[in-house]
Design a protein around this motif. Sequence first.
Motif, mmCIF file in Angstrom:
data_model
loop_
_atom_site.group_PDB
_atom_site.id
_atom_site.type_symbol
_atom_site.label_atom_id
_atom_site.label_comp_id
_atom_site.label_asym_id
_atom_site.label_seq_id
_atom_site.Cartn_x
_atom_site.Cartn_y
_atom_site.Cartn_z
ATOM 1 N N ALA A 126 -13.646 45.627 21.114
ATOM 2 C CA ALA A 126 -13.355 45.878 22.529
ATOM 3 C C ALA A 126 -12.306 44.897 23.048
ATOM 4 O O ALA A 126 -11.418 45.264 23.818
ATOM 5 C CB ALA A 126 -14.637 45.750 23.349
ATOM 6 N N ASP A 127 -12.409 43.638 22.592
ATOM 7 C CA ASP A 127 -11.414 42.629 22.996
ATOM 8 C C ASP A 127 -10.021 43.029 22.533
ATOM 9 O O ASP A 127 -9.042 42.913 23.274
ATOM 10 C CB ASP A 127 -11.763 41.264 22.379
ATOM 11 C CG ASP A 127 -12.966 40.626 23.032
ATOM 12 O OD1 ASP A 127 -13.258 40.955 24.206
ATOM 13 O OD2 ASP A 127 -13.619 39.805 22.367
ATOM 14 N N ARG A 128 -9.945 43.472 21.293
ATOM 15 C CA ARG A 128 -8.631 43.843 20.751
ATOM 16 C C ARG A 128 -8.045 45.016 21.520
ATOM 17 O O ARG A 128 -6.856 45.040 21.816
ATOM 18 C CB ARG A 128 -8.759 44.187 19.258
ATOM 19 C CG ARG A 128 -8.856 42.951 18.372
ATOM 20 C CD ARG A 128 -8.551 43.290 16.932
ATOM 21 N NE ARG A 128 -9.632 44.065 16.343
ATOM 22 C CZ ARG A 128 -10.666 43.541 15.703
ATOM 23 N NH1 ARG A 128 -10.753 42.224 15.563
ATOM 24 N NH2 ARG A 128 -11.594 44.297 15.206
ATOM 25 N N GLU A 129 -8.919 45.959 21.832
ATOM 26 C CA GLU A 129 -8.440 47.120 22.570
ATOM 27 C C GLU A 129 -7.962 46.695 23.961
ATOM 28 O O GLU A 129 -6.917 47.147 24.447
ATOM 29 C CB GLU A 129 -9.590 48.141 22.692
ATOM 30 C CG GLU A 129 -9.126 49.538 22.977
ATOM 31 C CD GLU A 129 -8.036 50.013 22.029
ATOM 32 O OE1 GLU A 129 -8.124 49.722 20.817
ATOM 33 O OE2 GLU A 129 -7.076 50.651 22.516
ATOM 34 N N GLN A 130 -8.710 45.787 24.554
ATOM 35 C CA GLN A 130 -8.350 45.274 25.876
ATOM 36 C C GLN A 130 -7.004 44.556 25.815
ATOM 37 O O GLN A 130 -6.136 44.737 26.678
ATOM 38 C CB GLN A 130 -9.457 44.304 26.340
ATOM 39 C CG GLN A 130 -9.144 43.553 27.618
ATOM 40 C CD GLN A 130 -9.311 44.439 28.840
ATOM 41 O OE1 GLN A 130 -9.670 45.599 28.744
ATOM 42 N NE2 GLN A 130 -9.030 43.849 30.008
ATOM 43 N N LEU A 131 -6.842 43.745 24.773
ATOM 44 C CA LEU A 131 -5.589 43.008 24.617
ATOM 45 C C LEU A 131 -4.420 43.974 24.479
ATOM 46 O O LEU A 131 -3.369 43.802 25.111
ATOM 47 C CB LEU A 131 -5.680 42.095 23.390
ATOM 48 C CG LEU A 131 -4.443 41.250 23.050
ATOM 49 C CD1 LEU A 131 -3.997 40.426 24.246
ATOM 50 C CD2 LEU A 131 -4.740 40.336 21.862
ATOM 51 N N ARG A 132 -4.605 44.995 23.663
ATOM 52 C CA ARG A 132 -3.523 45.967 23.473
ATOM 53 C C ARG A 132 -3.184 46.665 24.785
ATOM 54 O O ARG A 132 -2.019 46.908 25.083
ATOM 55 C CB ARG A 132 -3.939 47.001 22.427
ATOM 56 C CG ARG A 132 -4.078 46.414 21.039
ATOM 57 C CD ARG A 132 -4.369 47.487 20.015
ATOM 58 N NE ARG A 132 -3.278 48.433 19.947
ATOM 59 C CZ ARG A 132 -3.393 49.673 19.475
ATOM 60 N NH1 ARG A 132 -4.564 50.101 19.041
ATOM 61 N NH2 ARG A 132 -2.361 50.465 19.428
ATOM 62 N N THR A 133 -4.201 46.967 25.556
ATOM 63 C CA THR A 133 -3.967 47.621 26.844
ATOM 64 C C THR A 133 -3.152 46.732 27.775
ATOM 65 O O THR A 133 -2.195 47.174 28.412
ATOM 66 C CB THR A 133 -5.314 47.962 27.513
ATOM 67 O OG1 THR A 133 -6.053 48.832 26.648
ATOM 68 C CG2 THR A 133 -5.096 48.635 28.851
ATOM 69 N N LEU A 134 -3.538 45.463 27.826
ATOM 70 C CA LEU A 134 -2.841 44.537 28.718
ATOM 71 C C LEU A 134 -1.392 44.353 28.280
ATOM 72 O O LEU A 134 -0.475 44.327 29.108
ATOM 73 C CB LEU A 134 -3.575 43.190 28.750
ATOM 74 C CG LEU A 134 -4.988 43.236 29.357
ATOM 75 C CD1 LEU A 134 -5.693 41.898 29.183
ATOM 76 C CD2 LEU A 134 -4.936 43.611 30.832
ATOM 77 N N LEU A 135 -1.190 44.228 26.969
ATOM 78 C CA LEU A 135 0.173 44.062 26.459
ATOM 79 C C LEU A 135 1.017 45.293 26.783
ATOM 80 O O LEU A 135 2.178 45.172 27.189
ATOM 81 C CB LEU A 135 0.149 43.834 24.944
ATOM 82 C CG LEU A 135 -0.477 42.520 24.472
ATOM 83 C CD1 LEU A 135 -0.543 42.483 22.948
ATOM 84 C CD2 LEU A 135 0.289 41.318 25.002
#
Lengths: 143, 143
Positions: A126-135
């Motif tokens: 979930a963190d990785r997905e969140q990071l990708r979204t923010l980027l």
Amino acid sequence: MAVQGSSDVLIDELYETTNRLRQFVEGRLREKGASVARLRALRMLARARQPLRMRDLSDMAGIAARTATAIVDSLERDGLVERVRHPQDRRAFLLRLTDEGVRCHREAEEVDRLALAEATAALDAADREQLRTLLARIRDHTV
Amino acid sequence: MAVQGSSDVLIDELYETTNRLRQFVEGRLREKGASVARLRALRMLARARQPLRMRDLSDMAGIAARTATAIVDSLERDGLVERVRHPQDRRAFLLRLTDEGVRCHREAEEVDRLALAEATAALDAADREQLRTLLARIRDHTV
DNA sequence: GGCATAAGCTGAGCATACTCACTATGTGCT
DNA sequence: AGCACATAGTGAGTATGCTCAGCTTATGCC
């Protein structure tokens, strides 16, 4: 003040994180004859269903055309990629992975996967997905 | 497959986002005679309570000592920073902002703040905090 | 056909990042 | 005092990113 200042250094942190992550991954890729930029080019060529032009490569990788020339120069020098004249457009080249290039890509991809897993060990899916979204949201505002 | 592949391209996205954000910000900083790397050095010098050595600067900025030399060379060439011999340690220099350097820093800082606000317009305060947290977790695993 | 314009790629030159090797100087142990 | 080792900074060389200028080749319009 702490709240207002929270974005002041964001670019620095992004910058430093990228620098460190790149060095971290490149240290592991080096022994395979690859690097982050070189692997990225190899990956584009391996994944494409059609042979790519220089321009396709630079567009897909999000880098300047001139930078792609430099990367391909080095890959060609090491025998991983070949430039073949485009049969219809004499201005253009088509890029082809050599057998050596295919092998290098396969090995580098695995090393990259492991290194990245190590670097992101503290992040769950979930963190990785969140990071990708923010980027992605930042990219959308920097065109 | 989509789930497992979610981290495969993370480094590429981080890389591309940083590249684009850097170009975006540098386009605006250029007219002020600054750049991301130069502003970072100016910022360290401006914020430090003590004069910094080269080594302090490279450590604080998270860059190699040799890179700091190159940055300070360019800042000194443009009259923004001065190297002064350390009174006690003859191997070292102390770095001092010139008046011009102070002015350049102030202007560049404002430009940077605006550019960054623009680039992160799609992120609210919580998003930015979340992004910083995620980046920090990656940094912790890439030492 | 012919000319203007666009597109593909690279040469030249710069900035910022790295490593390795080197000089000069400090520090610490015997 | 003197030797060994560590630290501060830079020279040399490389990689990866950029822009601008230029050559070659396509394309589109008359």
